[in-house]
Motif scaffolding. Structure first.
Motif, PDB file in Angstrom:
ATOM      1  N   GLY A  46       2.754 -10.547 -36.010  1.00 42.17           N
ATOM      2  CA  GLY A  46       3.065 -10.007 -34.682  1.00 42.17           C
ATOM      3  C   GLY A  46       4.438  -9.386 -34.625  1.00 42.17           C
ATOM      4  N   PHE A  65      -8.809 -24.372 -40.501  1.00 43.49           N
ATOM      5  CA  PHE A  65      -7.889 -25.475 -40.238  1.00 43.49           C
ATOM      6  C   PHE A  65      -6.461 -25.084 -40.635  1.00 43.49           C
ATOM      7  N   ARG A  67       0.465 -20.692 -38.654  1.00 41.91           N
ATOM      8  CA  ARG A  67       1.210 -20.266 -37.487  1.00 41.91           C
ATOM      9  C   ARG A  67       2.173 -19.137 -37.838  1.00 41.91           C
ATOM     10  N   TYR A  68       2.905 -19.333 -38.929  1.00 39.73           N
ATOM     11  CA  TYR A  68       3.876 -18.312 -39.331  1.00 39.73           C
ATOM     12  C   TYR A  68       3.177 -17.019 -39.734  1.00 39.73           C
ATOM     13  N   MET A 128       2.767 -11.097 -28.621  1.00 40.05           N
ATOM     14  CA  MET A 128       1.334 -11.339 -28.484  1.00 40.05           C
ATOM     15  C   MET A 128       0.983 -12.824 -28.632  1.00 40.05           C
ATOM     16  N   LEU A 129       1.981 -13.645 -28.930  1.00 38.26           N
ATOM     17  CA  LEU A 129       1.703 -15.074 -29.057  1.00 38.26           C
ATOM     18  C   LEU A 129       1.940 -15.795 -27.731  1.00 38.26           C
ATOM     19  N   CYS A 148       0.464 -15.736 -38.445  1.00 43.82           N
ATOM     20  CA  CYS A 148       0.199 -15.021 -37.187  1.00 43.82           C
ATOM     21  C   CYS A 148       1.488 -14.447 -36.607  1.00 43.82           C
ATOM     22  N   ALA A 149       2.515 -15.289 -36.567  1.00 40.72           N
ATOM     23  CA  ALA A 149       3.755 -14.885 -35.909  1.00 40.72           C
ATOM     24  C   ALA A 149       4.389 -13.704 -36.634  1.00 40.72           C
ATOM     25  N   GLY A 205      -2.154  -6.840 -37.003  1.00 42.46           N
ATOM     26  CA  GLY A 205      -1.672  -8.177 -37.332  1.00 42.46           C
ATOM     27  C   GLY A 205      -1.442  -9.058 -36.127  1.00 42.46           C
ATOM     28  N   GLY A 206      -1.159 -10.331 -36.389  1.00 41.16           N
ATOM     29  CA  GLY A 206      -0.751 -11.229 -35.330  1.00 41.16           C
ATOM     30  C   GLY A 206      -1.838 -12.106 -34.751  1.00 41.16           C
ATOM     31  N   GLU A 207      -3.086 -11.671 -34.813  1.00 42.40           N
ATOM     32  CA  GLU A 207      -4.136 -12.531 -34.274  1.00 42.40           C
ATOM     33  C   GLU A 207      -5.416 -12.367 -35.071  1.00 42.40           C
ATOM     34  N   GLY A 250       2.028 -32.090 -42.458  1.00 42.01           N
ATOM     35  CA  GLY A 250       1.607 -30.696 -42.514  1.00 42.01           C
ATOM     36  C   GLY A 250       0.661 -30.268 -41.405  1.00 42.01           C
ATOM     37  N   VAL A 278      -4.997 -22.619 -38.080  1.00 41.75           N
ATOM     38  CA  VAL A 278      -4.696 -23.090 -36.729  1.00 41.75           C
ATOM     39  C   VAL A 278      -3.727 -24.265 -36.728  1.00 41.75           C
ATOM     40  N   LYS A 279      -3.774 -25.072 -37.763  1.00 43.03           N
ATOM     41  CA  LYS A 279      -3.094 -26.354 -37.671  1.00 43.03           C
ATOM     42  C   LYS A 279      -1.894 -26.524 -38.599  1.00 43.03           C
ATOM     43  N   THR A 280      -1.573 -25.531 -39.383  1.00 44.36           N
ATOM     44  CA  THR A 280      -0.421 -25.735 -40.270  1.00 44.36           C
ATOM     45  C   THR A 280       0.648 -24.682 -40.012  1.00 44.36           C
ATOM     46  N   ARG A 281       1.819 -24.977 -40.551  1.00 41.38           N
ATOM     47  CA  ARG A 281       2.927 -24.042 -40.387  1.00 41.38           C
ATOM     48  C   ARG A 281       2.613 -22.697 -41.009  1.00 41.38           C
TER      49      ARG A 281
END
Lengths: 474, 316
Positions: free
Chosen positions: B196, B180, B189-190, A324-325, B192-193, B262-264, A343, B183-186
């Motif tokens: 998913g 922030f 991102r992780y 989904m990404l 969300c990932a 999950g995921g988004e 960061g 959307v903008k940090t590890r």
């Protein structure tokens, strides 16, 4: 293709020839793009396997589809329970029916045992009985002997001929030719998703069928360029006596930078499990891994990545991608730290690298922002590979990298593998498609029952390896 | 093929932003029928009413994005509020707040540990901690309400920065900050990932359990912060405080388009979800709809939002 009543019809072909896809289309698990299916002289439209099942077509898959906590009888009559006039389940009637049918076929199972306590062979029998109770006229068996012993196979064959005399047609899918010649009336050979020929078993011999299976397929026409590859003398990866029950039982080999090491074997031989062990995805139960002659211990995939080892897993959708990404988020997943400044992730840098890989591997996509779910299988695989190329691995393990993708995409993947080896990467190419392993690899290991049963150099013929695999298996 | 992709994209953007359309439509409609609706005072009022659930729902958003679930946040709000008031007998209120936030993060840590390491399904794990924490609230308060004595502490709940109530300022800052982070940090991102596809992320060499647990820590931390604001706004805490707040936070998150599988998801859209719920409650009050009926309608709204998400996923 036609299948007669009271016939045992064998469907043979190499891995990737399209056998499984054909069955899935047949019973409606996949939508077909074109073509027609006729059953009992009527045009058939199955939207789902359940509908095919109700119409008398039953598939017995390699993995069984029984409910382990229910008893033999409960499984057999699931969905076809007999009822008393009051609407309660009529245990007596069910038991009598069970007795009569198992007598007819000449075998006995413990009717009140839970299925999870049965052996694999017995579970297969339960599935066959279940098919009969549901008035099945046509049974499809997908590699039914894959996990059976010699005796159990004998038993299964007796039952198959029994079924035949009870006016049930059987489509028998396998790549073990010995079995085909023992039980099949006719054989259909598939290759590259096309029917090559249907023949009567009596009229052909084994070698003729092998020739039909291997044939002049597109993949066989592909010749891997090996010029420019300089295999280093010093192995980068050594594994010694790796063990993890039940699938990996003592595997040792070494691999060098600049070489493509092929690993092949039947399904269930332990290829995937071995790959995962080397990558630290599962816990090692014995043996050791050496990188550049230094013993290393991997507690997680992260440790392996830090040692320069990467794995593109077998199951793209489950293990390799976050569907989904977006494309770029998938590609930068293992290396996200490199794109962060104090960061804060810079999407611009992520886009740049993604565009590079889209060009380099020729990924067909509407852009870096496309959600990976909507890409084709071949392009998804390229995304999975890009993701790992980015970590600049010294050892790249590809587990079944061409499964479920079309022939052109396959050839593209082979070319990528060739280029990687040229640039000094050690590529471990794991695949059960012997034809491609032979083409791509500099050296080939054959894995059977979790052990290496043979090693070959480039130039070995596909038949030789197939013979070795089948020999080791029986 | 291209046509299909386009269709999918439109569907995707409707799903993603549909809530915004509904929100704007509702606002336009309300400003027509109630003249005072778009007045500065009323907008501030709605924002202030949304601040406690809003702050809590930020944490809930992170947890749900990571494919988790946290129903302990209502109890945690009560514990945090009670401790924040009670501890002021022994220390300055600023230290009390600090301590309370640490407790919140620790409860989140426990939730995450139970879910990620012990593999208890998150909803069951937090059902357990929800009960434990509520028990702790009773033990701590002895079953009696606690009252705030330091008047300057009340600023957090009732004070103004210029013309804007402090809780609203806090809410806006927190939404911006966590959006922030998302959307903008590890970590974002992780989160969300792994929501998913956790296994794929693990096989990418990411410490998934660490990040998974971190989402719960954010959940606990924000629930505690909501508790602090709650105490400072009501100036008293009963042992029953925060009951059902977890449902409001989850509802707002899901109405904001965060996928239950999950995921988004997005913190900003969760804020829209919170505002929507507040406005609907306001309208119901204006129309004189009984609170009992409101429960029924709220439940129906939650089911519609979740059902829309899960059914469209199933169809794919």
């Amino acid at each position: 293709m036609e299948i007669y009543q009271d016939e045992v019809h064998a469907l043979v072909g190499e891995n990737g020839a399209g056998k499984s896809t054909l069955i899935k289309v047949l019973v409606g698990a996949y939508k077909r793009n074109s073509g027609e299916i006729h059953f009992n002289n009527q045009k058939a439209e199955f939207d789902s396997p359940a509908q095919a099942f109700q119409n008398g077509i039953n598939v017995i898959y390699q993995e069984n589809s029984l409910i382990p906590q229910l008893t033999v009888i409960q499984n057999i009559f699931l969905g076809a329970e007999r009822f008393t006039p009051l609407g309660l389940i009529d245990e007596k009637k069910i038991y009598q029916e069970y007795l009569s049918i198992s007598e007819k076929l000449g075998f006995e199972l413990p009717p009140h045992e839970e299925v999870r306590n049965l052996g694999v062979a017995e579970q297969k029998l339960v599935e066959i009985l279940k098919a009969l109770i549901h008035k099945t006229k046509f049974i499809i068996m997908d590699e039914p002997t894959a996990s059976l012993s010699e005796n159990e196979i004998e038993h299964l064959f007796r039952i198959i001929s029994e079924l035949k005399s009870n006016h049930i047609s059987i489509l028998y899918i396998t790549h073990i030719l010995g079995e085909v010649f023992r039980i099949a009336d006719r054989i259909t050979v598939l290759r590259d998703g096309k029917k090559i020929k249907t023949v009567f078993t009596k009229e052909v011999n084994r070698d003729e069928v092998i020739t039909m299976m291997v044939g002049e397929s597109l993949i066989n026409a592909y010749i891997s360029p090996t010029t420019g590859r300089k295999k280093s003398q010093q192995p980068i990866l050594k594994v010694e006596n790796l063990r993890r029950k039940p699938r990996v039982n003592g595997v040792s080999f070494e691999a060098s930078p600049g070489e493509v090491l092929g690993i092949t074997g039947l399904m269930g031989a332990g290829k995937t499990e071995l790959s995962r062990l080397i990558f630290g995805a599962d816990k090692l139960e014995g043996g050791q891994i050496l990188v550049n002659d230094k013993s290393v211990r991997f507690h997680s995939p992260l440790d392996a990545v830090n040692q320069g080892i990467s794995l593109v897993p077998e199951d793209r959708k489950k293990d390799a991608l976050v569907l989904m990404l977006e494309l770029y988020k998938n590609i930068t997943l293992p290396t996200l730290a490199q794109f962060a400044n104090k960061g804060v992730i810079s999407s611009g840098k992520e886009f740049d690298i993604t565009i590079q890989y889209i060009k380099k591997l020729d990924i067909k996509t509407s852009g870096v922002n496309q959600v990976v779910k909507y890409l084709s299988g071949g392009n998804q695989q390229k995304v999975a590979i890009s993701k790992w190329l980015q970590t600049e691995p010294k050892v790249l393990i590809l587990d079944e990298p061409t499964r479920g993708i079309d022939v052109n995409a396959k050839v593209e993947i082979y070319n990528i593998v060739g280029k990687l080896a040229e640039s000094g990467v050690c590529v471990i190419f794991v695949s059960s498609e012997v034809s491609e392993v032979v083409k791509v690899s500099d050296r080939i290991l054959v894995l059977s029952h979790g052990k290496i049963s043979g090693e070959f150099k480039r130039g070995v013929s596909q038949e030789e390896i197939m013979r070795m695999i089948l020999q080791a298996d029986k | 093929m291209t046509k299909k992709i386009n269709l999918n994209l439109t569907w995707y953007s409707i799903k993603k932003n549909g809530i915004l359309f509904i929100f704007i439509l509702l606002c336009v409609f309300l400003s027509i029928i109630t003249p005072g609706f778009l007045s500065w005072a009323n907008i501030l009022n709605i924002l202030r009413q949304s601040s406690i659930i809003g702050i809590m729902a930020i944490g809930t958003t992170f947890v749900i994005i990571g494919a988790g679930f946290d129903i302990s946040v209502g109890s945690l709000l009560a514990l945090s509020a009670a401790m924040c008031v009670g501890l002021q007998h022994y220390m300055h209120w600023s230290f009390a707040i600090l301590l309370v936030l640490i407790v919140g993060a620790l409860v989140g840590l426990l939730n995450g540990f139970l879910a990620a390491k012990i593999h208890i399904p998150a909803i069951i794990a937090t059902l357990g901690t929800m009960t434990i924490v509520r028990g702790l609230v009773y033990l701590y308060t002895g079953g009696y309400p606690l009252y705030v004595e330091a008047p300057d502490f009340a600023f957090i709940g009732t004070g103004y920065l210029g013309p804007i109530p402090f809780p609203v300022v806090l809410l806006v800052i927190m939404v911006a900050f966590w959006q922030f982070i998302l959307v903008k940090t590890r970590f974002g991102r992780y989160a969300c990932a792994l929501g998913g596809n956790k296994e794929a992320v693990r096989l990418s060499g990411v410490k998934v359990d660490y990040y998974h647990i971190l989402t719960f820590v954010v959940g606990g931390l924000m629930a505690s912060m909501a508790g602090v604001v709650y105490a400072a706004r009501l100036l008293s805490v009963t042992p029953l405080a925060g009951q059902g707040y977890e449902l409001d936070a989850i509802a707002a998150t899901v109405i904001g388009g965060t996928s239950v599988s999950g995921g988004e998801g997005s913190v900003v859209r969760t804020l829209v979800g919170v505002l929507l719920l507040t406005i609907i409650a306001n309208v119901f009050n204006l129309l004189g709809i009984h609170i009992y009926v409101q429960y029924v309608i709220k439940g129906a709204i939650i089911l519609s939002a979740v059902g829309f998400d899960t059914y469209s996923k199933f169809r794919e």
